[in-house]
Design a protein around this motif. Structure first.
Motif, mmCIF file in Angstrom:
data_model
loop_
_atom_site.group_PDB
_atom_site.id
_atom_site.type_symbol
_atom_site.label_atom_id
_atom_site.label_comp_id
_atom_site.label_asym_id
_atom_site.label_seq_id
_atom_site.Cartn_x
_atom_site.Cartn_y
_atom_site.Cartn_z
ATOM 1 N N LYS A 125 91.729 -43.476 34.059
ATOM 2 C CA LYS A 125 92.335 -42.335 33.999
ATOM 3 C C LYS A 125 92.690 -41.916 32.705
ATOM 4 O O LYS A 125 92.681 -40.616 32.276
ATOM 5 C CB LYS A 125 93.620 -42.265 34.763
ATOM 6 C CG LYS A 125 93.140 -42.162 36.330
ATOM 7 C CD LYS A 125 94.273 -42.080 37.226
ATOM 8 C CE LYS A 125 93.940 -42.005 38.532
ATOM 9 N NZ LYS A 125 95.101 -41.963 39.674
ATOM 10 N N ALA A 126 93.010 -42.645 31.763
ATOM 11 C CA ALA A 126 93.208 -42.512 30.131
ATOM 12 C C ALA A 126 91.987 -41.904 29.536
ATOM 13 O O ALA A 126 92.225 -40.915 28.740
ATOM 14 C CB ALA A 126 93.796 -43.515 29.453
ATOM 15 N N ILE A 127 90.789 -42.633 29.838
ATOM 16 C CA ILE A 127 89.393 -42.032 29.346
ATOM 17 C C ILE A 127 89.258 -40.639 30.050
ATOM 18 O O ILE A 127 88.844 -39.648 29.150
ATOM 19 C CB ILE A 127 88.458 -43.061 29.730
ATOM 20 C CG1 ILE A 127 88.740 -44.442 29.076
ATOM 21 C CG2 ILE A 127 86.951 -42.422 29.280
ATOM 22 C CD1 ILE A 127 87.398 -45.346 29.286
ATOM 23 N N TYR A 128 89.602 -40.311 31.235
ATOM 24 C CA TYR A 128 89.436 -39.164 31.831
ATOM 25 C C TYR A 128 90.347 -38.141 31.167
ATOM 26 O O TYR A 128 89.893 -36.879 30.773
ATOM 27 C CB TYR A 128 89.903 -39.214 33.171
ATOM 28 C CG TYR A 128 89.758 -37.819 33.865
ATOM 29 C CD1 TYR A 128 88.624 -37.167 34.332
ATOM 30 C CD2 TYR A 128 91.305 -37.134 34.082
ATOM 31 C CE1 TYR A 128 88.853 -35.963 34.981
ATOM 32 C CE2 TYR A 128 91.348 -35.954 34.727
ATOM 33 C CZ TYR A 128 90.063 -35.327 35.126
ATOM 34 O OH TYR A 128 90.150 -33.875 36.010
ATOM 35 N N ALA A 129 91.616 -38.398 30.948
ATOM 36 C CA ALA A 129 92.430 -37.638 30.086
ATOM 37 C C ALA A 129 91.890 -37.092 28.855
ATOM 38 O O ALA A 129 92.132 -36.053 28.311
ATOM 39 C CB ALA A 129 93.860 -38.255 30.041
ATOM 40 N N TYR A 130 91.429 -38.250 27.936
ATOM 41 C CA TYR A 130 90.782 -37.921 26.776
ATOM 42 C C TYR A 130 89.603 -36.923 26.688
ATOM 43 O O TYR A 130 89.562 -36.299 25.965
ATOM 44 C CB TYR A 130 90.636 -39.310 25.914
ATOM 45 C CG TYR A 130 89.928 -38.945 24.590
ATOM 46 C CD1 TYR A 130 90.666 -38.494 23.640
ATOM 47 C CD2 TYR A 130 88.604 -39.417 24.355
ATOM 48 C CE1 TYR A 130 89.943 -38.178 22.310
ATOM 49 C CE2 TYR A 130 88.015 -39.299 23.018
ATOM 50 C CZ TYR A 130 88.822 -38.637 22.129
ATOM 51 O OH TYR A 130 88.301 -38.454 20.867
ATOM 52 N N LEU A 131 88.856 -37.237 27.582
ATOM 53 C CA LEU A 131 87.640 -36.393 27.878
ATOM 54 C C LEU A 131 87.962 -34.950 28.167
ATOM 55 O O LEU A 131 87.468 -33.920 27.687
ATOM 56 C CB LEU A 131 86.619 -36.757 29.011
ATOM 57 C CG LEU A 131 85.646 -38.013 28.752
ATOM 58 C CD1 LEU A 131 85.260 -38.705 30.082
ATOM 59 C CD2 LEU A 131 84.805 -37.887 27.729
ATOM 60 N N LYS A 132 89.128 -34.895 28.922
ATOM 61 C CA LYS A 132 89.640 -33.410 29.137
ATOM 62 C C LYS A 132 90.330 -32.853 27.929
ATOM 63 O O LYS A 132 90.158 -31.544 27.763
ATOM 64 C CB LYS A 132 90.535 -33.525 30.425
ATOM 65 C CG LYS A 132 89.907 -33.714 31.676
ATOM 66 C CD LYS A 132 89.201 -32.430 31.999
ATOM 67 C CE LYS A 132 89.331 -32.462 33.589
ATOM 68 N NZ LYS A 132 88.299 -31.255 34.097
#
Ligand code: HEC
Length: 163
Positions: A125-132
């Protein structure tokens, strides 16, 4: 009396607005802390090596605004030819939960899907937040090409997997 009520209303409303602003700041701070962790994970887990054009070959000297925009270079082997997806476009219409589901699925080589599978939900989810945070950019990577077809663009040829 009227003025008193007005002042009272102003104070109550004012503190409500201030409270909302603080809550928003807190949410923002949480997002940036989460996204910062995502960025760190992306860097140490080597996601840029394949998902950012020229990253591995330039020793990581690619501007951050191009990170994770996918690559046109094909990886050809017995599995066919795969392309490192544009992850920023991939998450555009996805929730964090949907991204976790993708992170738990088996993907074709050379994607180290087994490494991503073993990450905690929190890290994914942290990677997702960074992608967003990076936001959508670039073009989608080329489509997968089956083993019996030759890709039109450049590709790296892998030998047959030893039995
Ligand atoms: C060795 C190259 C390589 C590395 C390193 C790599 N990937 Fe990939 N990745 C790929 C390829 C190639 C695909 C396409 C696989 C397919 O077509 O099945 C892919 C697919 C994916 C997908 C699925 C995208 C979709 O379109 O459904 C996700 C998500 C993903 N990678 C995330 C990551 C993350 C996060 C990291 C770092 C932890 C990472 N990858 C590291 C090569 C790589």
């Amino acid at each position: 009396m009227k003025r008193c009520a007005l002042i009272f209303t102003t104070i109550v409303f004012g503190s409500f607005v201030a409270g909302a602003a603080v809550a928003q700041q807190k949410a923002q701070a949480k997002l940036s802390a989460e996204a910062a962790r995502g960025k760190y994970l992306v860097q140490i887990a080597g996601c840029n090596d394949c998902h950012t054009p020229g990253y591995a070959t330039s020793g990581g000297k690619v501007e951050e605004k191009l990170w994770l925009t996918g690559d046109q270079l094909g990886w050809r082997g017995p599995w066919g030819t795969t392309y490192s997806s544009n992850l920023r476009l991939r998450v555009k219409d996805m929730t964090a939960e949907q991204f976790v589901t993708v992170a738990r699925s088996k993907l074709r080589p050379p994607m180290p899907w087994f490494n991503m599978r073993d990450m905690s939900d929190r890290d994914v989810k942290a990677i997702y937040a960074y992608l967003k945070l990076l936001g959508p950019a670039g073009q989608p990577a080329p489509q997968y090409v089956p083993p019996d077809k030759t890709p039109s663009g450049p590709f790296v040829q892998f030998p047959a997997t030893p039995k």
